[in-house]
Write a protein that holds these residues in place. Sequence first.
Motif, PDB file in Angstrom:
ATOM      1  N   GLN A  63       0.823  -1.201   0.000  1.00  0.00           N
ATOM      2  CA  GLN A  63       0.000   0.000   0.000  1.00  0.00           C
ATOM      3  C   GLN A  63       0.867   1.264   0.000  1.00  0.00           C
ATOM      4  O   GLN A  63       1.875   1.345   0.698  1.00  0.00           O
ATOM      5  CB  GLN A  63      -0.944   0.051   1.205  1.00  0.00           C
ATOM      6  CG  GLN A  63      -2.047   1.092   1.024  1.00  0.00           C
ATOM      7  CD  GLN A  63      -2.440   1.820   2.297  1.00  0.00           C
ATOM      8  OE1 GLN A  63      -1.672   1.903   3.244  1.00  0.00           O
ATOM      9  NE2 GLN A  63      -3.638   2.371   2.303  1.00  0.00           N
ATOM     10  N   HIS A 102      -3.333  -3.158  -3.724  1.00  0.00           N
ATOM     11  CA  HIS A 102      -2.220  -3.821  -3.062  1.00  0.00           C
ATOM     12  C   HIS A 102      -2.680  -5.121  -2.407  1.00  0.00           C
ATOM     13  O   HIS A 102      -3.879  -5.408  -2.325  1.00  0.00           O
ATOM     14  CB  HIS A 102      -1.633  -2.891  -1.995  1.00  0.00           C
ATOM     15  CG  HIS A 102      -2.667  -2.371  -1.046  1.00  0.00           C
ATOM     16  ND1 HIS A 102      -3.367  -1.202  -1.285  1.00  0.00           N
ATOM     17  CD2 HIS A 102      -3.167  -2.863   0.128  1.00  0.00           C
ATOM     18  CE1 HIS A 102      -4.219  -0.994  -0.298  1.00  0.00           C
ATOM     19  NE2 HIS A 102      -4.129  -1.992   0.565  1.00  0.00           N
ATOM     20  N   CYS A 103      -1.716  -5.888  -1.946  1.00  0.00           N
ATOM     21  CA  CYS A 103      -2.018  -7.117  -1.208  1.00  0.00           C
ATOM     22  C   CYS A 103      -2.323  -6.756   0.239  1.00  0.00           C
ATOM     23  O   CYS A 103      -1.556  -6.044   0.894  1.00  0.00           O
ATOM     24  CB  CYS A 103      -0.824  -8.071  -1.278  1.00  0.00           C
ATOM     25  SG  CYS A 103      -1.103  -9.639  -0.427  1.00  0.00           S
ATOM     26  N   ASP A 104      -3.434  -7.235   0.732  1.00  0.00           N
ATOM     27  CA  ASP A 104      -3.892  -6.881   2.073  1.00  0.00           C
ATOM     28  C   ASP A 104      -2.899  -7.315   3.148  1.00  0.00           C
ATOM     29  O   ASP A 104      -2.532  -6.535   4.022  1.00  0.00           O
ATOM     30  CB  ASP A 104      -5.269  -7.504   2.312  1.00  0.00           C
ATOM     31  CG  ASP A 104      -5.856  -7.093   3.655  1.00  0.00           C
ATOM     32  OD1 ASP A 104      -5.507  -6.011   4.139  1.00  0.00           O
ATOM     33  OD2 ASP A 104      -6.673  -7.854   4.210  1.00  0.00           O
ATOM     34  N   LYS A 105      -2.467  -8.560   3.101  1.00  0.00           N
ATOM     35  CA  LYS A 105      -1.589  -9.114   4.134  1.00  0.00           C
ATOM     36  C   LYS A 105      -0.134  -8.900   3.735  1.00  0.00           C
ATOM     37  O   LYS A 105       0.581  -9.829   3.354  1.00  0.00           O
ATOM     38  CB  LYS A 105      -1.883 -10.597   4.351  1.00  0.00           C
ATOM     39  CG  LYS A 105      -3.334 -10.913   4.675  1.00  0.00           C
ATOM     40  CD  LYS A 105      -3.801 -10.228   5.964  1.00  0.00           C
ATOM     41  CE  LYS A 105      -5.239 -10.616   6.297  1.00  0.00           C
ATOM     42  NZ  LYS A 105      -5.731  -9.912   7.513  1.00  0.00           N
ATOM     43  N   LYS A 162      -2.112   0.338   7.700  1.00  0.00           N
ATOM     44  CA  LYS A 162      -2.434   0.993   6.438  1.00  0.00           C
ATOM     45  C   LYS A 162      -2.987   2.404   6.680  1.00  0.00           C
ATOM     46  O   LYS A 162      -3.552   2.688   7.727  1.00  0.00           O
ATOM     47  CB  LYS A 162      -3.464   0.168   5.649  1.00  0.00           C
ATOM     48  CG  LYS A 162      -3.085  -1.304   5.436  1.00  0.00           C
ATOM     49  CD  LYS A 162      -1.879  -1.468   4.548  1.00  0.00           C
ATOM     50  CE  LYS A 162      -1.711  -2.907   4.064  1.00  0.00           C
ATOM     51  NZ  LYS A 162      -1.309  -3.855   5.132  1.00  0.00           N
ATOM     52  N   GLN A 200      -5.367   5.604   4.700  1.00  0.00           N
ATOM     53  CA  GLN A 200      -6.573   5.629   3.873  1.00  0.00           C
ATOM     54  C   GLN A 200      -6.339   6.449   2.620  1.00  0.00           C
ATOM     55  O   GLN A 200      -6.223   7.670   2.673  1.00  0.00           O
ATOM     56  CB  GLN A 200      -7.764   6.205   4.651  1.00  0.00           C
ATOM     57  CG  GLN A 200      -9.071   6.130   3.872  1.00  0.00           C
ATOM     58  CD  GLN A 200     -10.264   6.547   4.695  1.00  0.00           C
ATOM     59  OE1 GLN A 200     -10.204   6.591   5.917  1.00  0.00           O
ATOM     60  NE2 GLN A 200     -11.365   6.859   4.032  1.00  0.00           N
ATOM     61  N   ASP A 242      -8.885   2.556  -2.048  1.00  0.00           N
ATOM     62  CA  ASP A 242      -8.016   1.433  -1.682  1.00  0.00           C
ATOM     63  C   ASP A 242      -8.656   0.127  -2.121  1.00  0.00           C
ATOM     64  O   ASP A 242      -9.853  -0.100  -1.898  1.00  0.00           O
ATOM     65  CB  ASP A 242      -7.801   1.382  -0.167  1.00  0.00           C
ATOM     66  CG  ASP A 242      -6.724   2.338   0.310  1.00  0.00           C
ATOM     67  OD1 ASP A 242      -5.599   2.265  -0.216  1.00  0.00           O
ATOM     68  OD2 ASP A 242      -7.015   3.151   1.204  1.00  0.00           O
ATOM     69  N   ALA A 298      -7.644  -3.604  -1.258  1.00  0.00           N
ATOM     70  CA  ALA A 298      -6.788  -4.537  -0.538  1.00  0.00           C
ATOM     71  C   ALA A 298      -7.146  -5.950  -0.981  1.00  0.00           C
ATOM     72  O   ALA A 298      -8.204  -6.477  -0.630  1.00  0.00           O
ATOM     73  CB  ALA A 298      -6.978  -4.375   0.960  1.00  0.00           C
ATOM     74  N   PRO A 357      -6.718 -10.153  -1.640  1.00  0.00           N
ATOM     75  CA  PRO A 357      -6.189 -11.353  -0.972  1.00  0.00           C
ATOM     76  C   PRO A 357      -5.031 -11.952  -1.759  1.00  0.00           C
ATOM     77  O   PRO A 357      -4.949 -11.820  -2.982  1.00  0.00           O
ATOM     78  CB  PRO A 357      -7.393 -12.298  -0.960  1.00  0.00           C
ATOM     79  CG  PRO A 357      -8.211 -11.882  -2.146  1.00  0.00           C
ATOM     80  CD  PRO A 357      -8.045 -10.386  -2.245  1.00  0.00           C
TER      81      PRO A 357
END
Length: 309
Positions: free
Chosen positions: A160, A180-183, A189, A191, A195, A197, A199
């Motif tokens: 992010q 982006h990749c959440d994890k 993160k 705001q 966004d 996010a 998986p």
Amino acid sequence: MTLPLIYHPCYSALALPERHRYPIGKYHALQQQLLALGVPDSEFHQPEAVRQHELSLVHCPDYIRKLCSGELDTKAMRRIGFPWSKELIQRSLTSMAGTRLCAELALQHGMALHLSGGYHHAFYDQGSGFCLFNDLAFAAKSMQQQGVKRLLIFDLDVHQGDGTARMLADEADIITCSVHCDKNFPYFKQQSDWDLALPANISEQDYLAEVEQALNCLLNWYQPELVLYDAGVDCHQQDELGHLQLSTKALLQRDRLVLGSCRQRQIPVAAVIGGGYQRNLKALTQLHLQLFKAAFELEANSIARKIET
């Protein structure tokens, strides 16, 4: 039509400790590969480093002074991830100028590509995640000073763009989007205006569909006069710091989608290469080349056919 490319030799002229995580040699490797493919040297534009006081457009003057003089404390430098050196500061100031120049040339030619940039983890008064200063925020604000009213920062790096989101949160005419990749880094993160996010197990088809929907909505709703595109390749399946599973072909499809959508609407686009973390520089260079392949295709340049997918 000319396709301006922005590069400076100092981008890779930085000595790092052995086994350091950052692939500093990728900038030189990318430029050398483009030359080997037949890109004339005249296509490359060399930026001059910004002056420190110019960075106060987006950064805290005290942070700028301490970082550039080597007075920043050890903890703050550890958060950035690089050992301090004069060369580190010089390449950072030059890369900041490079993204600004990329935006200026995109406005003139419709599209321009920077062989660096995408330092989206830098905040107003601190650096983070290999980012000292935020070139995307700096270029956006600089273009506003030059008369551009509405801009879109479209960030497809796997991480992010937290610094960009926070720094530009109160800028109504600079729209920030991070897909982006959440994890993944950063843990906390910020705001963005938009966004996504995703998986880690998302399919290529679903990823591309999400990108396309977000891009079309943002371009149609906000009608930006300039797009700053972070084409990070750390969402590739072989990246060592990313958690997505995109193939090289999917990266090319993604870059074609972004550049083509902007071209179709006659919106200038300035692209930076963003993140990419593989110790194999040859393999990493090939991934970053997909952005250039997509751009050369739009320019009907024969070099596009020489770049492997």
